[in-house]
Design a protein around this motif. Structure first.
Motif, PDB file in Angstrom:
ATOM      1  N   GLN A   1     -43.638  -7.443 -26.332  1.00 55.48           N
ATOM      2  CA  GLN A   1     -42.730  -6.387 -26.796  1.00 55.48           C
ATOM      3  C   GLN A   1     -42.492  -5.369 -25.688  1.00 55.48           C
ATOM      4  O   GLN A   1     -43.420  -4.821 -25.111  1.00 55.48           O
ATOM      5  CB  GLN A   1     -43.298  -5.689 -28.019  1.00 55.48           C
ATOM      6  N   GLY A   2     -41.219  -5.148 -25.369  1.00 58.96           N
ATOM      7  CA  GLY A   2     -40.846  -4.146 -24.381  1.00 58.96           C
ATOM      8  C   GLY A   2     -41.169  -4.506 -22.943  1.00 58.96           C
ATOM      9  O   GLY A   2     -41.113  -3.641 -22.060  1.00 58.96           O
TER      10      GLY A   2
ATOM     11  N   LEU B   1     -41.916 -13.113 -29.666  1.00 63.38           N
ATOM     12  CA  LEU B   1     -42.199 -11.685 -29.724  1.00 63.38           C
ATOM     13  C   LEU B   1     -43.640 -11.505 -30.194  1.00 63.38           C
ATOM     14  O   LEU B   1     -44.006 -11.893 -31.306  1.00 63.38           O
ATOM     15  CB  LEU B   1     -41.247 -10.973 -30.683  1.00 63.38           C
TER      16      LEU B   1
ATOM     17  N   ARG C   1     -35.976 -12.658 -28.626  1.00 64.14           N
ATOM     18  CA  ARG C   1     -36.064 -11.559 -29.598  1.00 64.14           C
ATOM     19  C   ARG C   1     -35.650 -10.261 -28.919  1.00 64.14           C
ATOM     20  O   ARG C   1     -36.029  -9.996 -27.780  1.00 64.14           O
ATOM     21  CB  ARG C   1     -37.488 -11.437 -30.158  1.00 64.14           C
ATOM     22  N   GLY C   2     -34.887  -9.441 -29.629  1.00 61.36           N
ATOM     23  CA  GLY C   2     -34.347  -8.229 -29.046  1.00 61.36           C
ATOM     24  C   GLY C   2     -35.399  -7.233 -28.607  1.00 61.36           C
ATOM     25  O   GLY C   2     -35.222  -6.520 -27.616  1.00 61.36           O
ATOM     26  N   LYS C   3     -36.526  -7.169 -29.335  1.00 62.69           N
ATOM     27  CA  LYS C   3     -37.526  -6.150 -29.040  1.00 62.69           C
ATOM     28  C   LYS C   3     -38.356  -6.470 -27.796  1.00 62.69           C
ATOM     29  O   LYS C   3     -39.200  -5.664 -27.391  1.00 62.69           O
ATOM     30  CB  LYS C   3     -38.435  -5.932 -30.255  1.00 62.69           C
TER      31      LYS C   3
ATOM     32  N   ARG D   1     -36.118  -3.424 -23.558  1.00 58.56           N
ATOM     33  CA  ARG D   1     -35.772  -2.028 -23.804  1.00 58.56           C
ATOM     34  C   ARG D   1     -34.276  -1.896 -23.523  1.00 58.56           C
ATOM     35  O   ARG D   1     -33.844  -1.822 -22.379  1.00 58.56           O
ATOM     36  CB  ARG D   1     -36.569  -1.094 -22.883  1.00 58.56           C
ATOM     37  N   GLU D   2     -33.500  -1.887 -24.596  1.00 59.60           N
ATOM     38  CA  GLU D   2     -32.049  -1.962 -24.474  1.00 59.60           C
ATOM     39  C   GLU D   2     -31.464  -0.807 -23.646  1.00 59.60           C
ATOM     40  O   GLU D   2     -30.548  -1.009 -22.849  1.00 59.60           O
ATOM     41  CB  GLU D   2     -31.423  -1.974 -25.868  1.00 59.60           C
TER      42      GLU D   2
ATOM     43  N   ASP E   1     -38.315  -3.674 -19.199  1.00 61.66           N
ATOM     44  CA  ASP E   1     -37.982  -2.254 -19.185  1.00 61.66           C
ATOM     45  C   ASP E   1     -37.398  -1.892 -17.819  1.00 61.66           C
ATOM     46  O   ASP E   1     -37.087  -2.782 -17.011  1.00 61.66           O
ATOM     47  CB  ASP E   1     -39.215  -1.413 -19.506  1.00 61.66           C
TER      48      ASP E   1
ATOM     49  N   GLU F   1     -32.339  -5.073 -30.164  1.00 59.07           N
ATOM     50  CA  GLU F   1     -33.416  -4.284 -30.759  1.00 59.07           C
ATOM     51  C   GLU F   1     -33.134  -4.001 -32.229  1.00 59.07           C
ATOM     52  O   GLU F   1     -34.030  -4.009 -33.068  1.00 59.07           O
ATOM     53  CB  GLU F   1     -33.599  -2.976 -29.988  1.00 59.07           C
ATOM     54  N   THR F   2     -31.883  -3.701 -32.546  1.00 62.23           N
ATOM     55  CA  THR F   2     -31.453  -3.494 -33.930  1.00 62.23           C
ATOM     56  C   THR F   2     -30.373  -4.508 -34.251  1.00 62.23           C
ATOM     57  O   THR F   2     -29.398  -4.632 -33.505  1.00 62.23           O
ATOM     58  CB  THR F   2     -30.899  -2.073 -34.132  1.00 62.23           C
TER      59      THR F   2
END
Length: 346
Positions: free
Chosen positions: A237-238, A232, A259-261, A264-265, A241, A286-287
């Protein structure tokens, strides 16, 4: 080099992330020049850190690093080092090393496991088993028919230690593998001592193509399954999408073990609901932990695991083998393995 003062801050509420007693004793036997202090609580860490020269610890926090007046080397037991890049670390240019590669084997096995589960529709089989009513006929019609990994194209976003081992296993299944990495023009150069410490093969997997970030769309369009295995960074990041999911083959699979971030979930959920993405296997979000109200729980084409792909009983033996290799290098005045570029953040 005289006595080296080592502080171990490897305590945790979970047994899996607490250094085993036998590993501490092995350090004492292998390195009689080390004066080892083992912290078993935050209070222990705070009391011992001013005298530490070497700190092997979960993220100690800025307040502790600021008080570590003798600290010259900080070693992280995992690959992610975002929480270690505190003002004191960056300003004092404390040598930071990480455990990049330690999780490569379990994460690669996890990745191939979920790909097999998606291909063979094991989620459906397990649901039937729980409901005590297996329906054999559904396996012979329409979307219920299992697929094969053989002959399919796997696209890797990130081609470091984890991507390398995912590729090796995917090739064994007869998949075609392509990858996107930050610097495709640079040949893969792995320090032999690092590979030996981690028990990883020196031979490079023979994948079809390694592309740069500018070729991400081309990779997405060609892949039957996409695996995220990148760090990440501000650049990643993102990245995944709505536009990226729109470039993927209709019905392709998406796996995130990084990594979740990076994802874009909300866009992923929309793509899964529309069927443009056939299925997903997610180990990161993301969270975290994933909130109970997340729509991901409601989708029957998703496999969810709670950020455990890197967890296995092999973690501490590999992590300590790497640390011991670096302790020997430190004593000999050699460059340490897995030095982190603080400016780049990995």
């Amino acid at each position: 080099m005289g006595v080296r003062r080592l502080l171990l801050g490897l305590f945790h509420a979970s047994e899996a992330w607490t250094i085993p007693d036998e590993e501490v004793e092995r350090l004492r036997l292998d390195f009689p020049d080390l004066e080892i202090t083992r912290a078993r609580s935050k209070e222990n860490l705070e009391a011992a850190i001013p005298e530490a020269e070497i700190l092997f610890s979960w993220a100690p926090g800025e307040a502790n690093v600021a008080r570590a007046r003798n600290l010259r080397w900080l070693h992280a037991p995992a690959a992610g080092i975002g929480a270690y890049l505190t003002p004191s670390v960056t300003k004092r240019k404390i040598l930071l090393t990480n455990s990049r590669g330690v999780h490569a084997v379990p994460i690669a096995e996890h990745t191939l496991g979920v790909l097999v589960a998606l291909a063979r529709q094991l989620r459906t089989a397990i649901a039937d088993q729980i409901q005590d009513g297996m329906d054999r006929e559904r396996w012979f019609e329409g979307p219920g028919r299992p697929r094969e990994l053989y002959g399919r194209t796997l696209g890797l976003f990130g081609y470091g230690a984890i991507g390398r081992e995912v590729a090796r296993r995917a090739l064994a299944f007869g998949m075609r593998v392509i990858a996107v990495r930050r610097h495709p023009e640079r040949p893969s150069a792995w320090e032999p001592d690092l590979l030996r410490a981690l028990g990883l093969p020196e031979e490079e997997p023979r994948i079809d193509a390694v592309m740069g970030p500018g070729d991400l769309d081309r990779m997405l369009e060609a892949s039957d399954a996409v695996v995220v295995a990148a760090a990440l960074t501000p650049e990643t990041q993102g990245v995944f999408d709505a536009a990226a999911f729109g470039r993927m083959k209709r019905g392709a699979w998406f796996v995130n073990v990084a990594r979740g971030k990076i994802v874009r979930e909300r866009d992923l959920v929309a793509a899964l609901r529309m069927g443009s993405i056939g299925a997903a296997a997610l180990d990161v979000f993301e969270t975290e932990p994933l909130p109970r109200e997340s729509e991901l729980y409601t989708l029957d084409n998703v496999i969810l695991t709670p950020h455990i792909s890197g967890n296995s009983i092999g973690f501490w033996p590999r992590a300590m083998a790497l640390f011991r290799a670096n302790l020997r290098r430190d004593a000999a005045g050699l460059p340490l393995l897995n030095q982190v570029d603080i400016e780049r953040g990995y």
